[in-house]
Write a protein that holds these residues in place. Structure first.
Motif, PDB file in Angstrom:
ATOM      1  N   VAL A 120       1.009  -0.999 -14.354  1.00 22.64           N
ATOM      2  CA  VAL A 120       0.443   0.371 -14.655  1.00 22.64           C
ATOM      3  C   VAL A 120       1.330   1.370 -13.849  1.00 22.64           C
ATOM      4  CG1 VAL A 120      -1.767  -0.416 -15.076  1.00 22.64           C
ATOM      5  CG2 VAL A 120      -1.405   0.279 -12.779  1.00 22.64           C
ATOM      6  N   LEU A 121       2.035   1.188 -13.102  1.00 27.31           N
ATOM      7  CA  LEU A 121       2.788   2.094 -12.255  1.00 27.31           C
ATOM      8  C   LEU A 121       4.314   2.052 -12.579  1.00 27.31           C
ATOM      9  CD1 LEU A 121       1.471   1.451  -8.575  1.00 27.31           C
ATOM     10  CD2 LEU A 121       1.164   3.600 -10.080  1.00 27.31           C
ATOM     11  N   GLY A 122       4.664   1.052 -13.379  1.00 28.01           N
ATOM     12  CA  GLY A 122       5.953   1.038 -14.235  1.00 28.01           C
ATOM     13  C   GLY A 122       7.041   0.885 -13.009  1.00 28.01           C
ATOM     14  N   VAL A 123       6.513  -0.233 -11.847  1.00 29.17           N
ATOM     15  CA  VAL A 123       7.548  -0.604 -11.065  1.00 29.17           C
ATOM     16  C   VAL A 123       7.609  -2.267 -11.058  1.00 29.17           C
ATOM     17  CG1 VAL A 123       7.498   1.562  -9.707  1.00 29.17           C
ATOM     18  CG2 VAL A 123       5.799  -0.642  -9.203  1.00 29.17           C
ATOM     19  N   SER A 124       8.549  -2.929 -10.343  1.00 28.22           N
ATOM     20  CA  SER A 124       8.434  -4.417 -10.209  1.00 28.22           C
ATOM     21  C   SER A 124       7.817  -4.731  -8.894  1.00 28.22           C
ATOM     22  CB  SER A 124       9.825  -4.708  -9.740  1.00 28.22           C
ATOM     23  OG  SER A 124      10.330  -4.436  -8.559  1.00 28.22           O
ATOM     24  N   MET A 125       7.228  -6.120  -8.914  1.00 32.69           N
ATOM     25  CA  MET A 125       6.428  -6.341  -7.921  1.00 32.69           C
ATOM     26  C   MET A 125       7.278  -6.618  -6.654  1.00 32.69           C
ATOM     27  SD  MET A 125       4.067  -9.582 -10.131  1.00 32.69           S
ATOM     28  CE  MET A 125       3.770 -10.198  -8.486  1.00 32.69           C
ATOM     29  N   GLU A 126       8.422  -6.770  -6.840  1.00 32.95           N
ATOM     30  CA  GLU A 126       9.544  -6.937  -5.634  1.00 32.95           C
ATOM     31  C   GLU A 126       9.534  -5.536  -5.142  1.00 32.95           C
ATOM     32  OE1 GLU A 126      10.272  -8.125  -8.867  1.00 32.95           O
ATOM     33  OE2 GLU A 126       9.896 -10.117  -8.247  1.00 32.95           O
ATOM     34  N   TRP A 127       9.600  -4.524  -5.818  1.00 33.70           N
ATOM     35  CA  TRP A 127       9.868  -3.312  -5.131  1.00 33.70           C
ATOM     36  C   TRP A 127       8.688  -2.863  -4.519  1.00 33.70           C
ATOM     37  CZ3 TRP A 127       6.958   1.386  -5.524  1.00 33.70           C
ATOM     38  CH2 TRP A 127       7.647   2.521  -4.860  1.00 33.70           C
ATOM     39  N   LEU A 128       7.220  -3.224  -5.035  1.00 35.02           N
ATOM     40  CA  LEU A 128       5.817  -3.170  -4.457  1.00 35.02           C
ATOM     41  C   LEU A 128       5.977  -3.794  -3.003  1.00 35.02           C
ATOM     42  CD1 LEU A 128       3.553  -2.835  -7.124  1.00 35.02           C
ATOM     43  CD2 LEU A 128       4.047  -1.035  -5.844  1.00 35.02           C
ATOM     44  N   THR A 129       6.465  -4.781  -2.785  1.00 34.41           N
ATOM     45  CA  THR A 129       6.201  -5.628  -1.901  1.00 34.41           C
ATOM     46  C   THR A 129       7.680  -5.553  -0.519  1.00 34.41           C
ATOM     47  OG1 THR A 129       7.453  -7.691  -2.585  1.00 34.41           O
ATOM     48  CG2 THR A 129       4.910  -7.127  -2.657  1.00 34.41           C
ATOM     49  N   ALA A 130       8.691  -4.722  -1.118  1.00 36.02           N
ATOM     50  CA  ALA A 130       9.967  -4.538  -0.319  1.00 36.02           C
ATOM     51  C   ALA A 130       9.462  -3.845   0.936  1.00 36.02           C
ATOM     52  CB  ALA A 130      10.919  -3.822  -1.107  1.00 36.02           C
ATOM     53  N   GLU A 131       9.984  -4.328   2.076  1.00 36.00           N
ATOM     54  CA  GLU A 131      10.170  -3.614   3.313  1.00 36.00           C
ATOM     55  C   GLU A 131      11.514  -2.981   3.438  1.00 36.00           C
ATOM     56  OE1 GLU A 131       7.883  -5.867   6.810  1.00 36.00           O
ATOM     57  OE2 GLU A 131       8.889  -7.373   5.623  1.00 36.00           O
ATOM     58  N   ASP A 132      11.214  -1.595   4.099  1.00 33.57           N
ATOM     59  CA  ASP A 132      12.620  -0.921   4.365  1.00 33.57           C
ATOM     60  C   ASP A 132      12.053  -0.149   5.637  1.00 33.57           C
ATOM     61  OD1 ASP A 132      12.714   1.011   1.655  1.00 33.57           O
ATOM     62  OD2 ASP A 132      11.508   1.532   3.458  1.00 33.57           O
ATOM     63  N   GLU A 133      13.159   0.371   6.387  1.00 37.31           N
ATOM     64  CA  GLU A 133      13.106   0.754   7.702  1.00 37.31           C
ATOM     65  C   GLU A 133      12.298   2.299   7.281  1.00 37.31           C
ATOM     66  OE1 GLU A 133      12.979  -0.428  10.789  1.00 37.31           O
ATOM     67  OE2 GLU A 133      13.377  -2.089   9.578  1.00 37.31           O
ATOM     68  N   ALA A 134      12.788   3.041   6.160  1.00 38.69           N
ATOM     69  CA  ALA A 134      12.025   4.196   5.845  1.00 38.69           C
ATOM     70  C   ALA A 134      10.652   4.107   6.062  1.00 38.69           C
ATOM     71  CB  ALA A 134      12.828   4.770   4.729  1.00 38.69           C
ATOM     72  N   LEU A 135      10.097   3.280   5.409  1.00 34.81           N
ATOM     73  CA  LEU A 135       8.552   2.951   5.405  1.00 34.81           C
ATOM     74  C   LEU A 135       7.807   2.639   6.435  1.00 34.81           C
ATOM     75  CD1 LEU A 135       8.631   1.729   1.333  1.00 34.81           C
ATOM     76  CD2 LEU A 135       8.232   4.365   2.473  1.00 34.81           C
ATOM     77  N   GLN A 136       8.551   2.450   7.661  1.00 32.45           N
ATOM     78  CA  GLN A 136       7.992   1.730   8.729  1.00 32.45           C
ATOM     79  C   GLN A 136       7.399   2.630   9.480  1.00 32.45           C
ATOM     80  OE1 GLN A 136       7.454  -1.803   8.889  1.00 32.45           O
ATOM     81  NE2 GLN A 136       8.354  -1.854   6.699  1.00 32.45           N
ATOM     82  N   GLY A 192       0.838  -1.209  -0.024  1.00 30.47           N
ATOM     83  CA  GLY A 192       0.092   0.013   0.106  1.00 30.47           C
ATOM     84  C   GLY A 192       0.707   1.360  -0.105  1.00 30.47           C
ATOM     85  N   ARG A 193       1.669   1.254   0.857  1.00 31.08           N
ATOM     86  CA  ARG A 193       2.576   2.699   0.863  1.00 31.08           C
ATOM     87  C   ARG A 193       3.315   2.721  -0.368  1.00 31.08           C
ATOM     88  NH1 ARG A 193       5.153   3.836   6.872  1.00 31.08           N
ATOM     89  NH2 ARG A 193       3.244   3.862   7.826  1.00 31.08           N
ATOM     90  N   ARG A 194       3.952   1.576  -0.895  1.00 29.90           N
ATOM     91  CA  ARG A 194       4.560   1.761  -2.178  1.00 29.90           C
ATOM     92  C   ARG A 194       3.771   2.257  -3.327  1.00 29.90           C
ATOM     93  NH1 ARG A 194      10.282  -0.312  -2.435  1.00 29.90           N
ATOM     94  NH2 ARG A 194      11.021   0.121  -0.291  1.00 29.90           N
ATOM     95  N   ILE A 195       2.496   1.416  -3.329  1.00 29.95           N
ATOM     96  CA  ILE A 195       1.624   1.975  -4.368  1.00 29.95           C
ATOM     97  C   ILE A 195       1.275   3.529  -4.281  1.00 29.95           C
ATOM     98  CG2 ILE A 195      -0.888   1.917  -5.202  1.00 29.95           C
ATOM     99  CD1 ILE A 195      -0.621  -0.978  -4.469  1.00 29.95           C
ATOM    100  N   LYS A 196       1.114   3.884  -2.959  1.00 29.34           N
ATOM    101  CA  LYS A 196       0.763   5.358  -3.054  1.00 29.34           C
ATOM    102  C   LYS A 196       2.259   6.138  -3.296  1.00 29.34           C
ATOM    103  CE  LYS A 196      -0.758   8.924   0.366  1.00 29.34           C
ATOM    104  NZ  LYS A 196      -1.301   9.150   1.863  1.00 29.34           N
ATOM    105  N   MET A 197       3.387   5.837  -2.906  1.00 33.89           N
ATOM    106  CA  MET A 197       4.575   6.593  -3.457  1.00 33.89           C
ATOM    107  C   MET A 197       4.405   6.873  -4.771  1.00 33.89           C
ATOM    108  SD  MET A 197       7.337   4.896  -0.912  1.00 33.89           S
ATOM    109  CE  MET A 197       8.624   5.559  -1.954  1.00 33.89           C
ATOM    110  N   ALA A 198       4.458   5.493  -5.564  1.00 36.34           N
ATOM    111  CA  ALA A 198       4.510   5.609  -7.138  1.00 36.34           C
ATOM    112  C   ALA A 198       3.617   6.568  -7.606  1.00 36.34           C
ATOM    113  CB  ALA A 198       4.514   4.015  -7.560  1.00 36.34           C
ATOM    114  N   ARG A 199       2.382   6.060  -7.179  1.00 38.36           N
ATOM    115  CA  ARG A 199       1.087   6.964  -7.693  1.00 38.36           C
ATOM    116  C   ARG A 199       1.610   8.286  -7.584  1.00 38.36           C
ATOM    117  NH1 ARG A 199      -2.809   9.383  -5.403  1.00 38.36           N
ATOM    118  NH2 ARG A 199      -2.618   8.666  -3.492  1.00 38.36           N
TER     119      ARG A 199
END
Length: 85
Positions: A68-84, A14-21
Motif C-alpha cells: 500500500v505504500l509502494g515500497v519494498s519489504m527490504e526497504w521497510l526493514t533496512a537499517e541505516d545510521e540516519a534512522l538510528q 516503524g520509522r520507515r512506514i512513517k517516512m513513506a506515509r
C-alpha cells in the motif's frame, strides 16, 4: 511466550512506514483504511504504535504495508545510521 525487543523497539519498520506515509501525505487513519482494504484489520492507534516501535509487525502485515505504500519489504526493514536517532 517471551517478548523481545531490538535496540529498544519491537519492530524495524516503524520509522520507515512513517517516512513513506509522510512522503505520500497520508494520515495514519488513511493508512489504516488502505491496509484494511487489503484484508488486515488495523486501527489508527495500531499504526501509531507501529511507527513509534511499541507494537510488533507480522510478516503478512509487513507485506501489506509495502504494497500500500509502494515500497519494498527490504526497504521497510533496512537499517541505516540516519534512522538510528
Amino acid at each position: 511466550m517471551k517478548i523481545y525487543s531490538y535496540k529498544g523497539k519491537k519492530n524495524l519498520c516503524g520509522r520507515r512506514i512513517k517516512m513513506a506515509r509522510a512522503e505520500k501525505r497520508i494520515t495514519q487513519t488513511d493508512l489504516a483504511a488502505r491496509v484494511q482494504t487489503q484484508g488486515i484489520t488495523l486501527e489508527r492507534d495500531s499504526i501509531s504504535r507501529i511507527e513509534i516501535g511499541t507494537r510488533f509487525v507480522t510478516d503478512y502485515e509487513l507485506k501489506i504495508f509495502a504494497k500500500v505504500l509502494g515500497v519494498s519489504m527490504e526497504w521497510l526493514t533496512a537499517e541505516d545510521e540516519a534512522l538510528q536517532q
